[in-house]
Write a protein that holds these residues in place. Sequence first.
Motif, PDB file in Angstrom:
ATOM      1  N   TRP A   1      -5.131   1.607   3.414  1.00  0.00           N
ATOM      2  CA  TRP A   1      -5.727   1.304   2.113  1.00  0.00           C
ATOM      3  C   TRP A   1      -6.761   2.372   1.741  1.00  0.00           C
ATOM      4  O   TRP A   1      -6.759   2.881   0.616  1.00  0.00           O
ATOM      5  CB  TRP A   1      -6.370  -0.078   2.138  1.00  0.00           C
ATOM      6  N   LYS A   2      -7.626   2.719   2.682  1.00  0.00           N
ATOM      7  CA  LYS A   2      -8.644   3.730   2.396  1.00  0.00           C
ATOM      8  C   LYS A   2      -8.015   5.089   2.110  1.00  0.00           C
ATOM      9  O   LYS A   2      -8.440   5.799   1.200  1.00  0.00           O
ATOM     10  CB  LYS A   2      -9.643   3.825   3.549  1.00  0.00           C
ATOM     11  N   LYS A   3      -7.001   5.459   2.875  1.00  0.00           N
ATOM     12  CA  LYS A   3      -6.295   6.728   2.631  1.00  0.00           C
ATOM     13  C   LYS A   3      -5.606   6.696   1.270  1.00  0.00           C
ATOM     14  O   LYS A   3      -5.607   7.695   0.544  1.00  0.00           O
ATOM     15  CB  LYS A   3      -5.268   7.014   3.725  1.00  0.00           C
ATOM     16  N   GLY A   4      -5.025   5.580   0.937  1.00  0.00           N
ATOM     17  CA  GLY A   4      -4.356   5.448  -0.344  1.00  0.00           C
ATOM     18  C   GLY A   4      -5.315   5.566  -1.512  1.00  0.00           C
ATOM     19  O   GLY A   4      -5.008   6.201  -2.522  1.00  0.00           O
ATOM     20  N   LEU A   5      -6.486   4.980  -1.372  1.00  0.00           N
ATOM     21  CA  LEU A   5      -7.486   5.069  -2.436  1.00  0.00           C
ATOM     22  C   LEU A   5      -7.979   6.501  -2.618  1.00  0.00           C
ATOM     23  O   LEU A   5      -8.279   6.931  -3.739  1.00  0.00           O
ATOM     24  CB  LEU A   5      -8.669   4.149  -2.146  1.00  0.00           C
ATOM     25  N   GLN A   6      -8.041   7.250  -1.539  1.00  0.00           N
ATOM     26  CA  GLN A   6      -8.482   8.643  -1.624  1.00  0.00           C
ATOM     27  C   GLN A   6      -7.466   9.512  -2.363  1.00  0.00           C
ATOM     28  O   GLN A   6      -7.843  10.464  -3.042  1.00  0.00           O
ATOM     29  CB  GLN A   6      -8.715   9.223  -0.220  1.00  0.00           C
TER      30      GLN A   6
ATOM     31  N   ALA B   1       0.827  -1.207   0.000  1.00  0.00           N
ATOM     32  CA  ALA B   1       0.000   0.000   0.000  1.00  0.00           C
ATOM     33  C   ALA B   1       0.862   1.258   0.000  1.00  0.00           C
ATOM     34  O   ALA B   1       0.401   2.325  -0.415  1.00  0.00           O
ATOM     35  CB  ALA B   1      -0.936  -0.005   1.207  1.00  0.00           C
ATOM     36  N   ALA B   2       2.098   1.144   0.422  1.00  0.00           N
ATOM     37  CA  ALA B   2       3.004   2.300   0.396  1.00  0.00           C
ATOM     38  C   ALA B   2       3.238   2.784  -1.027  1.00  0.00           C
ATOM     39  O   ALA B   2       3.618   3.942  -1.239  1.00  0.00           O
ATOM     40  CB  ALA B   2       4.330   1.937   1.060  1.00  0.00           C
ATOM     41  N   SER B   3       2.972   1.944  -2.014  1.00  0.00           N
ATOM     42  CA  SER B   3       3.168   2.349  -3.406  1.00  0.00           C
ATOM     43  C   SER B   3       2.168   3.433  -3.831  1.00  0.00           C
ATOM     44  O   SER B   3       2.334   4.038  -4.875  1.00  0.00           O
ATOM     45  CB  SER B   3       3.089   1.144  -4.335  1.00  0.00           C
ATOM     46  N   PHE B   4       1.143   3.684  -3.028  1.00  0.00           N
ATOM     47  CA  PHE B   4       0.268   4.818  -3.296  1.00  0.00           C
ATOM     48  C   PHE B   4       1.048   6.131  -3.193  1.00  0.00           C
ATOM     49  O   PHE B   4       0.738   7.096  -3.868  1.00  0.00           O
ATOM     50  CB  PHE B   4      -0.907   4.864  -2.299  1.00  0.00           C
ATOM     51  N   TRP B   5       2.030   6.165  -2.294  1.00  0.00           N
ATOM     52  CA  TRP B   5       2.771   7.390  -2.038  1.00  0.00           C
ATOM     53  C   TRP B   5       4.218   7.330  -2.515  1.00  0.00           C
ATOM     54  O   TRP B   5       4.809   8.353  -2.816  1.00  0.00           O
ATOM     55  CB  TRP B   5       2.757   7.708  -0.547  1.00  0.00           C
ATOM     56  N   ILE B   6       4.794   6.150  -2.563  1.00  0.00           N
ATOM     57  CA  ILE B   6       6.195   5.990  -2.945  1.00  0.00           C
ATOM     58  C   ILE B   6       6.237   5.406  -4.358  1.00  0.00           C
ATOM     59  O   ILE B   6       5.713   4.310  -4.595  1.00  0.00           O
ATOM     60  CB  ILE B   6       6.931   5.058  -1.961  1.00  0.00           C
ATOM     61  N   ILE B   7       6.874   6.118  -5.259  1.00  0.00           N
ATOM     62  CA  ILE B   7       6.892   5.677  -6.660  1.00  0.00           C
ATOM     63  C   ILE B   7       7.704   4.400  -6.821  1.00  0.00           C
ATOM     64  O   ILE B   7       7.268   3.443  -7.430  1.00  0.00           O
ATOM     65  CB  ILE B   7       7.438   6.794  -7.568  1.00  0.00           C
ATOM     66  N   LYS B   8       8.892   4.363  -6.268  1.00  0.00           N
ATOM     67  CA  LYS B   8       9.748   3.178  -6.399  1.00  0.00           C
ATOM     68  C   LYS B   8       9.717   2.411  -5.078  1.00  0.00           C
ATOM     69  O   LYS B   8      10.651   2.465  -4.292  1.00  0.00           O
ATOM     70  CB  LYS B   8      11.163   3.597  -6.764  1.00  0.00           C
ATOM     71  N   SER B   9       8.643   1.677  -4.862  1.00  0.00           N
ATOM     72  CA  SER B   9       8.478   0.965  -3.593  1.00  0.00           C
ATOM     73  C   SER B   9       9.238  -0.359  -3.557  1.00  0.00           C
ATOM     74  O   SER B   9       9.275  -1.017  -2.521  1.00  0.00           O
ATOM     75  CB  SER B   9       6.996   0.734  -3.300  1.00  0.00           C
TER      76      SER B   9
END
Length: 134
Positions: free
Chosen positions: A122-127, A40-48
């Motif tokens: 997950w919910k924050k990432g989807l937002q 789920a960190a890939s929502f914010w980090i491009i190269k996870s």
Amino acid sequence: MIAAESHIDIIPGMAGLLYLVFTLIFCTMIYTCIMFLLSAASFWIIKSNALHELVGSIERLIEYPLNIYNLTIRIILTTILPFGFISFYPSQYFFSFEDNKPFIVCIPVVALILILLSRFVWKKGLQTYQSPGA
């Protein structure tokens, strides 16, 4: 565990077998949630992928008992990346280490916290998700 049982003096009995099944379920939840949070960190980090490799390296530390590491490593493997709850603390039940009893009891609590944290992330990432496509 069956292979090791013949080399060490552990007779699990019915309570031990129930504990084993119980902890297998919760430890699987803990491990799944840790991996899910990394993904789920890939929502914010491009190269996870680098993050996955780092955690994979840290994960190899739990191949050995936590008590051989210094306090900082033990704290990290108990709180920040709770891999200790997957292998070390559950095994302490069978070796009757009294100083780890609170951690043994906390396994379901850690699983529940990680499930709730995973859901929240997950919910924050989807937002915040924006599709890279047109």
